[in-house]
Design an enzyme around this catalytic site. Structure first.
Site: not given
Ligand code: FCB
Length: 462
Positions: A173, A366
């Protein structure tokens, strides 16, 4: 039994070989921030800033994973995880951004061996938000030199671990690192400087390209790529959509996958000196072919420039996006982070990435939700909301597969409850509950649910 009956009873099957995993990040779980030669990262420094982190929380002891990694790998095995995605702390591997620190690398060596011994494939992210503070003091990602330091870090990691790690992401990110770190200042290093934020975006992308070259050299057999937070930006107002989509998605996707920055975003960012940052050869490096793209998805972006009472801005004021607001859906449930639960937009994200950049295999690296989990009298954590979230998002991922998206795997965020950046420990995302007083781990009911999905390679029948 009728054909339909059979399908319903069997549940929703995923393709053979679909990768099931969970993700974490070094600063969020490791703790042990001062041992074995590790020095401060930008997050250690940011945590000391009064008011920066809810509850005054810090990265120590976090989930004490540095010392408890064996126990955590055993939990992964219990869940049946095929792959575990974690990140390396640059401040352990090259403290202060300087010389390689063998004891720091040894930790990842032990972790990787433990994973492999338990039949779990490691997926390493080189950079997940934690810059050595010494490099931050020299300007951090706003300084082009940081990208070259990153190449040295990537080299050290890949040289030592490249023979055993089959999956790598250079960055997690970069939008967050650049715009939350240097723009809004809610992430480390907490700067609010638009020029630094746009410089950071370019230098992070350059670092990605340089890092890819190191991974190719030292881990030639691995699948390597980058992980981006992508959003299906939608709404009634094309200009609002264009601006936010440009900044959140295309600013990162186009240089990596098409070898150019989008013209309209270049124009939006020109007042902050973006054009002058890009040197000959940069885009060639940034667009070094990748093997896969990691997509992190948490929420949709339904936006407009019409006034929406009580709604938050969807983009930064300084690029004139402050007037773009989220359109809230009053009927949508929200997680403990305040994010609307919008599983259908995961399908939209995957379908649109596949449509616009068709040749790149995708992983959901994620996806997850924080809820205020409570332990009941029997010591059980009946996290029904998380189970519903997971079930709905897996159905959404499956819908993307059914629409022809080359989706190779899904990683839940997160394996363990952890340090949720500026929110500290109050937001619990884990499949595994962590009691921060005792460091006791307890599998939540969502962990059982996920284990069943993994074992069946399918969602339960309806
Ligand atoms: C993302 C991050 C991760 C975590 C999630 C909830 O943006 O990559 O580290 O904090 O959000």
């Amino acid at each position: 039994m009728s054909v339909l009956g059979e399908r319903v009873a069997a549940g929703l099957k995923f393709p053979t070989g679909f990768v099931w995993g969970a993700s974490t990040a070094a600063f969020q779980i490791e703790g042990s921030t001062t041992v074995d030669g590790r020095t401060d990262s930008s997050w250690d420094a940011f945590c000391r800033r009064p008011g920066a982190i809810a509850g005054g929380d810090t990265g120590d002891p976090a989930a004490d994973h540095y010392r408890r990694y064996r126990e955590d790998v055993a939990l992964m095995r219990e869940l049946g995880l095929g792959t575990y995605r974690f990140s390396l702390a640059w401040s352990r591997v090259r403290p202060d951004g300087g010389k390689v620190n063998p004891p720091g690398l040894d930790f990842y060596d032990r972790l990787v061996d433990e994973l492999l011994a338990n039949g779990i494939r490691p997926w390493a992210t080189l950079y997940h938000f934690d810059l050595p503070q010494a490099l931050e003091a020299d300007g951090g990602w706003a300084n082009r030199d940081t990208a070259y330091h990153f190449a040295g870090f990537a080299e050290a990691a890949a040289e030592r671990l490249g023979d055993r790690i089959p999956l790598w992401s250079t960055l997690n990110e970069p939008w967050c690192s650049a715009f939350l770190g240097y723009g809004s200042g809610v992430h480390a290093p907490g700067r609010q400087d638009p020029e630094a934020a746009v410089a950071a975006a370019h230098h992070l992308l350059l670092a990605h390209g340089l890092g890819m070259a190191e991974l190719r050299r030292h881990a030639p057999a691995a699948e390597s790529g980058i992980t981006l937070n992508l959003y299906p930006v939608q709404g009634p107002d094309p200009e609002a959509v264009r601006k936010i989509d440009g900044l959140m998605n295309r600013l990162f996707m186009d240089p990596v996958l098409l070898g150019r920055y989008p013209e309209d975003v270049l124009a939006d960012l020109a007042p902050f000196g973006f054009g002058e940052l890009v040197r000959d050869g940069d885009l060639g490096l940034i667009s070094t072919p990748i093997d896969m793209l990691g997509v992190n998805y948490y929420r949709g972006y339904e936006v407009t420039r019409e006034p929406v009472p009580g709604s938050e801005p969807a983009g930064p004021e300084w690029i004139g996006a402050g007037e773009v607001r989220f359109i809230p859906d009053p009927d949508a449930p929200r997680t403990d982070s305040g994010w609307q639960v919008e599983p259908g937009k995961l399908t939209d994200t995957l379908v649109s990435v596949h449509r616009d950049y068709p040749h790149i295999p995708l992983y959901v690296t994620e996806n997850g939700a924080a809820y205020p989990d409570v332990t009941d009298a029997d010591g059980q954590i009946a996290d029904k909301d998380r189970i519903a979230f997971l079930d709905a998002h897996l159905r959404a991922a499956h819908a993307a597969l059914a629409r022809g998206v080359d989706l190779r795997g899904y990683f839940y965020w997160s394996l363990l409850d952890n340090f949720e950046w500026a929110e500290g420990y109050a937001k619990r995302f884990g499949l595994v509950h962590v009691d921060y007083e005792t460091q006791r781990r307890t599998l939540k009911q969502s962990a059982d649910f996920y284990a069943k999905v993994i074992a069946a390679n399918a969602l339960p029948g309806l």
